[in-house]
Design a protein around this motif. Structure first.
Motif, PDB file in Angstrom:
ATOM      1  N   VAL A  14      -8.942   6.812  -0.799  1.00  8.66           N
ATOM      2  CA  VAL A  14      -8.813   5.946   0.585  1.00  8.66           C
ATOM      3  C   VAL A  14      -7.917   4.971   0.167  1.00  8.66           C
ATOM      4  O   VAL A  14      -7.341   4.683  -0.961  1.00  8.66           O
ATOM      5  CB  VAL A  14     -10.164   5.093   0.738  1.00  8.66           C
ATOM      6  CG1 VAL A  14     -11.333   6.269   1.364  1.00  8.66           C
ATOM      7  CG2 VAL A  14     -10.558   4.605  -0.386  1.00  8.66           C
ATOM      8  N   ALA A  15      -7.355   4.299   1.335  1.00  8.60           N
ATOM      9  CA  ALA A  15      -6.291   3.280   1.058  1.00  8.60           C
ATOM     10  C   ALA A  15      -7.247   2.094   0.973  1.00  8.60           C
ATOM     11  O   ALA A  15      -8.408   1.902   1.271  1.00  8.60           O
ATOM     12  CB  ALA A  15      -5.630   3.251   2.184  1.00  8.60           C
ATOM     13  N   ASP A  16      -6.392   0.856   0.436  1.00 10.01           N
ATOM     14  CA  ASP A  16      -6.762  -0.405   0.755  1.00 10.01           C
ATOM     15  C   ASP A  16      -7.795  -1.192  -0.338  1.00 10.01           C
ATOM     16  O   ASP A  16      -8.376  -2.133  -0.048  1.00 10.01           O
ATOM     17  CB  ASP A  16      -6.739  -0.692   2.029  1.00 10.01           C
ATOM     18  CG  ASP A  16      -6.755  -2.291   2.153  1.00 10.01           C
ATOM     19  OD1 ASP A  16      -5.776  -3.031   1.699  1.00 10.01           O
ATOM     20  OD2 ASP A  16      -7.551  -3.002   2.875  1.00 10.01           O
ATOM     21  N   GLU A  17      -8.247  -0.444  -1.245  1.00  9.35           N
ATOM     22  CA  GLU A  17      -9.588  -1.061  -2.199  1.00  9.35           C
ATOM     23  C   GLU A  17      -9.091  -2.204  -2.557  1.00  9.35           C
ATOM     24  O   GLU A  17      -9.955  -3.150  -2.737  1.00  9.35           O
ATOM     25  CB  GLU A  17      -9.992   0.125  -3.155  1.00  9.35           C
ATOM     26  CG  GLU A  17     -11.232  -0.257  -3.733  1.00  9.35           C
ATOM     27  CD  GLU A  17     -11.036  -1.147  -4.877  1.00  9.35           C
ATOM     28  OE1 GLU A  17     -12.283  -1.595  -5.449  1.00  9.35           O
ATOM     29  OE2 GLU A  17      -9.770  -1.335  -5.272  1.00  9.35           O
ATOM     30  N   GLU A  18      -7.957  -2.443  -3.179  1.00  7.96           N
ATOM     31  CA  GLU A  18      -7.747  -3.505  -3.752  1.00  7.96           C
ATOM     32  C   GLU A  18      -7.444  -4.754  -3.017  1.00  7.96           C
ATOM     33  O   GLU A  18      -7.357  -5.824  -3.619  1.00  7.96           O
ATOM     34  CB  GLU A  18      -6.245  -3.406  -4.656  1.00  7.96           C
ATOM     35  CG  GLU A  18      -6.200  -2.051  -5.736  1.00  7.96           C
ATOM     36  CD  GLU A  18      -7.169  -2.732  -6.797  1.00  7.96           C
ATOM     37  OE1 GLU A  18      -7.766  -3.659  -6.840  1.00  7.96           O
ATOM     38  OE2 GLU A  18      -7.122  -1.760  -7.694  1.00  7.96           O
ATOM     39  N   GLY A  21       0.866  -1.299   0.100  1.00  4.97           N
ATOM     40  CA  GLY A  21      -0.039  -0.042  -0.051  1.00  4.97           C
ATOM     41  C   GLY A  21       1.028   1.343   0.235  1.00  4.97           C
ATOM     42  O   GLY A  21       1.027   1.819  -0.889  1.00  4.97           O
ATOM     43  N   HIS A  22       1.237   1.593   1.349  1.00  4.85           N
ATOM     44  CA  HIS A  22       1.856   3.012   1.067  1.00  4.85           C
ATOM     45  C   HIS A  22       1.461   4.123   0.520  1.00  4.85           C
ATOM     46  O   HIS A  22       2.037   4.625  -0.316  1.00  4.85           O
ATOM     47  CB  HIS A  22       3.396   2.756   0.710  1.00  4.85           C
ATOM     48  CG  HIS A  22       3.993   1.768   1.740  1.00  4.85           C
ATOM     49  ND1 HIS A  22       4.097   2.000   3.139  1.00  4.85           N
ATOM     50  CD2 HIS A  22       5.018   0.796   1.487  1.00  4.85           C
ATOM     51  CE1 HIS A  22       4.946   0.900   3.653  1.00  4.85           C
ATOM     52  NE2 HIS A  22       5.389   0.166   2.689  1.00  4.85           N
ATOM     53  N   GLU A  23       0.046   4.338   0.763  1.00  3.07           N
ATOM     54  CA  GLU A  23      -0.661   5.294   0.107  1.00  3.07           C
ATOM     55  C   GLU A  23      -0.353   6.777   0.650  1.00  3.07           C
ATOM     56  O   GLU A  23      -0.644   7.993   0.170  1.00  3.07           O
ATOM     57  CB  GLU A  23      -2.050   5.351   0.295  1.00  3.07           C
ATOM     58  CG  GLU A  23      -2.692   3.809  -0.523  1.00  3.07           C
ATOM     59  CD  GLU A  23      -2.733   2.762   0.498  1.00  3.07           C
ATOM     60  OE1 GLU A  23      -3.238   1.709   0.143  1.00  3.07           O
ATOM     61  OE2 GLU A  23      -2.001   2.971   1.821  1.00  3.07           O
ATOM     62  N   ALA A  24       0.509   6.886   1.603  1.00  2.54           N
ATOM     63  CA  ALA A  24       0.887   8.272   2.438  1.00  2.54           C
ATOM     64  C   ALA A  24       1.508   9.198   1.147  1.00  2.54           C
ATOM     65  O   ALA A  24       1.026  10.246   1.143  1.00  2.54           O
ATOM     66  CB  ALA A  24       1.742   8.024   3.272  1.00  2.54           C
ATOM     67  N   ASP A  46      -4.470   3.173  -3.638  1.00  2.00           N
ATOM     68  CA  ASP A  46      -3.553   1.946  -3.977  1.00  2.00           C
ATOM     69  C   ASP A  46      -3.805   1.428  -5.314  1.00  2.00           C
ATOM     70  O   ASP A  46      -4.682   1.785  -5.953  1.00  2.00           O
ATOM     71  CB  ASP A  46      -3.850   0.896  -2.913  1.00  2.00           C
ATOM     72  CG  ASP A  46      -5.261   0.363  -2.971  1.00  2.00           C
ATOM     73  OD1 ASP A  46      -6.322   1.123  -3.232  1.00  2.00           O
ATOM     74  OD2 ASP A  46      -5.592  -0.619  -2.559  1.00  2.00           O
ATOM     75  N   VAL A  47      -2.779   0.625  -5.896  1.00  2.49           N
ATOM     76  CA  VAL A  47      -2.686  -0.129  -6.955  1.00  2.49           C
ATOM     77  C   VAL A  47      -2.586  -1.410  -6.960  1.00  2.49           C
ATOM     78  O   VAL A  47      -1.763  -1.926  -5.822  1.00  2.49           O
ATOM     79  CB  VAL A  47      -2.053   0.594  -7.770  1.00  2.49           C
ATOM     80  CG1 VAL A  47      -2.461   2.194  -8.221  1.00  2.49           C
ATOM     81  CG2 VAL A  47      -0.438   0.422  -7.824  1.00  2.49           C
ATOM     82  N   VAL A  48      -2.818  -2.220  -7.955  1.00  2.00           N
ATOM     83  CA  VAL A  48      -2.154  -3.746  -7.738  1.00  2.00           C
ATOM     84  C   VAL A  48      -0.755  -3.664  -8.078  1.00  2.00           C
ATOM     85  O   VAL A  48      -0.348  -2.668  -8.735  1.00  2.00           O
ATOM     86  CB  VAL A  48      -3.232  -4.660  -8.571  1.00  2.00           C
ATOM     87  CG1 VAL A  48      -4.543  -4.820  -8.405  1.00  2.00           C
ATOM     88  CG2 VAL A  48      -2.934  -4.196 -10.123  1.00  2.00           C
ATOM     89  N   PRO A  49      -0.118  -4.626  -7.473  1.00  2.00           N
ATOM     90  CA  PRO A  49       1.392  -4.776  -7.879  1.00  2.00           C
ATOM     91  C   PRO A  49       1.563  -4.930  -9.364  1.00  2.00           C
ATOM     92  O   PRO A  49       0.734  -5.354 -10.339  1.00  2.00           O
ATOM     93  CB  PRO A  49       1.759  -6.247  -7.310  1.00  2.00           C
ATOM     94  CG  PRO A  49       0.928  -6.416  -5.868  1.00  2.00           C
ATOM     95  CD  PRO A  49      -0.388  -5.728  -6.737  1.00  2.00           C
ATOM     96  N   ALA A  50       2.841  -4.048  -9.844  1.00  2.00           N
ATOM     97  CA  ALA A  50       3.116  -4.178 -11.218  1.00  2.00           C
ATOM     98  C   ALA A  50       3.116  -5.205 -11.950  1.00  2.00           C
ATOM     99  O   ALA A  50       2.578  -5.613 -13.141  1.00  2.00           O
ATOM    100  CB  ALA A  50       4.236  -3.255 -11.385  1.00  2.00           C
ATOM    101  N   GLY A  51       3.760  -6.244 -11.359  1.00  2.00           N
ATOM    102  CA  GLY A  51       3.827  -7.671 -11.978  1.00  2.00           C
ATOM    103  C   GLY A  51       4.724  -7.421 -12.924  1.00  2.00           C
ATOM    104  O   GLY A  51       5.584  -6.607 -13.386  1.00  2.00           O
TER     105      GLY A  51
END
Length: 385
Positions: A138-142, A27-30, A78-83
């Motif tokens: 907001v944080a953590d939707e994913e 996450g780390h949305e800060a 937040d975003v999903v991991p880049a992969g």
């Protein structure tokens, strides 16, 4: 006269946000939240920053403009991991062929920059609307929607909400929900040289796998909704055994149950428990639900005749969207949490849903000013002077 969006500024914002790797986990949305605050505070927005864990931040930007409704524009940071598999650097915005590439460009930093731009336009022209505007990121939707669940517990009453997700700037009035029960199937261990002395948990789980497939085919997929389609039940993970030479004592199956609006979550849990009971009675499967894994949440629908849906269709159409909806999400999003707290809402945002979570995710550049205008015009329509 209405303010107009500044596309160059929006692209600069998007490039800056894509460069902030708010992959979830962790996450780390800060950093994203601090950027938003720095952009909006000088315009008169009152900033509330809620860091509920180290680096995990919700941010609210509030603009009071006299008596009237409370309207929230919401999306996630937040975003999903880049992969892997990218042809472009996932954390450097790349412009190519009218597309803006980068992780989160579509899901959902494109929506975020459009909401910020709408906030700028509305702050500059307060004579067009009355009430309280909230920009809620907001944080953590994913993963588990911890941010949205937390925000609505202390938020003011919200009359209307638009949740930003990639809808190609059309109006989505419903979305699915999900449950993920982790099921443990029990067996009896034995030496693998004498397997008849044990009860192989993987064999027992195989019987349950077939019953889950039949439950989906015969029952669940026939639970249908006009906007989001059919409910579903499937298995997404399986793990069993603990040694190469031991008959497995346990096997775990992760079930994924997608719910449609109108289904009751507790009733769905009871149906899954009933399935396990039948597996025991019919095939001797000893199984239990160990836990329900975190998910974004339940299903929700805003009635098609509600004013926010009707205004969504009208405003999208007025901004050049030929087929504005209403449509429904196959997946889940944070709309359900705002609606559960008393708001009426829809999902509208720039970007192509089919490229979300994939390598070379992009948002069409042309979507951005249109989305910003839709957000602006929705506020003006539902918060009249």
């Amino acid at each position: 006269m209405k303010q107009t969006p500044d596309l160059d500024r929006m692209k600069r914002d998007l490039a800056a946000l894509i460069a902030m790797p708010s992959e979830n986990p962790p996450g780390h949305e800060a950093q994203v939240a601090d950027y938003v605050a720095a952009c909006l505070k000088p315009l008169g927005f009152v900033i509330t920053r809620d860091e509920y864990e180290a680096g995990r931040v919700n941010i609210e930007a509030r603009l009071d403009n006299g008596p009237g409704p409370v309207f929230a524009l919401n999306t996630h940071m937040d975003v999903v991991p880049a992969g892997t598999g990218w042809q472009h650097d996932p954390f450097t915005m790349t412009e190519e062929g009218g597309r803006l590439y980068g992780r989160g460009s579509s899901d959902c930093k494109g929506s975020l920059v459009c909401m910020m731009e709408a906030g700028r336009m509305l702050a500059a022209d307060r004579a067009e609307w009355r009430g309280t505007l909230l920009l809620v990121f907001v944080a953590d939707e994913e993963v588990a929607s911890v941010g949205a669940r937390r925000y609505v517990t202390t938020a003011p009453h919200i009359d209307y909400v638009i949740v930003g997700e990639p809808t190609s700037n059309t109006t989505y009035a419903a979305h699915k929900g999900s449950l993920r029960p982790l099921v443990r199937v029990h067996g009896t261990p034995a030496h693998s040289g004498t397997p008849d002395l044990g009860d192989n948990a993987i064999y027992r789980a195989a019987a349950l796998v077939n019953m889950v497939a039949a439950e989906h085919a015969d029952v669940v997929r026939h639970i249908d909704h006009p906007l989001v389609g059919a409910a579903s039940l499937t298995i997404t993970r399986a793990s069993g055994g603990h040694a190469d030479n031991v008959v497995p004592q346990g096997c775990e199956l992760l079930l994924d149950r997608r719910m449609v609006p109108g289904e009751d979550e507790e009733a769905v849990k009871a149906q899954i428990a009933s399935l396990l009971a039948r597996a025991n009675a019919q095939a001797g499967v000893r199984a239990e639900i160990v836990e329900f894994r975190p998910t974004t949440g339940g299903a929700v629908e805003t009635p098609a005749d509600h004013v926010i849906v009707q205004q969504g269709l009208a405003v999208c159409r007025a901004n050049g969207v030929a087929e504005p909806g209403p449509f429904g999400f196959q997946g889940a999003c944070d709309l359900v949490h705002f609606c559960n707290a008393g708001a009426a809402g829809v999902v509208i945002g720039p970007g192509v849903l089919s490229v979300a979570h994939k390598a070379d995710e992009y948002v069409p550049e042309a979507d951005l000013p249109v989305a910003a205008c839709i957000y602006r015009d929705m506020v003006i329509a539902l918060m009249p002077v």
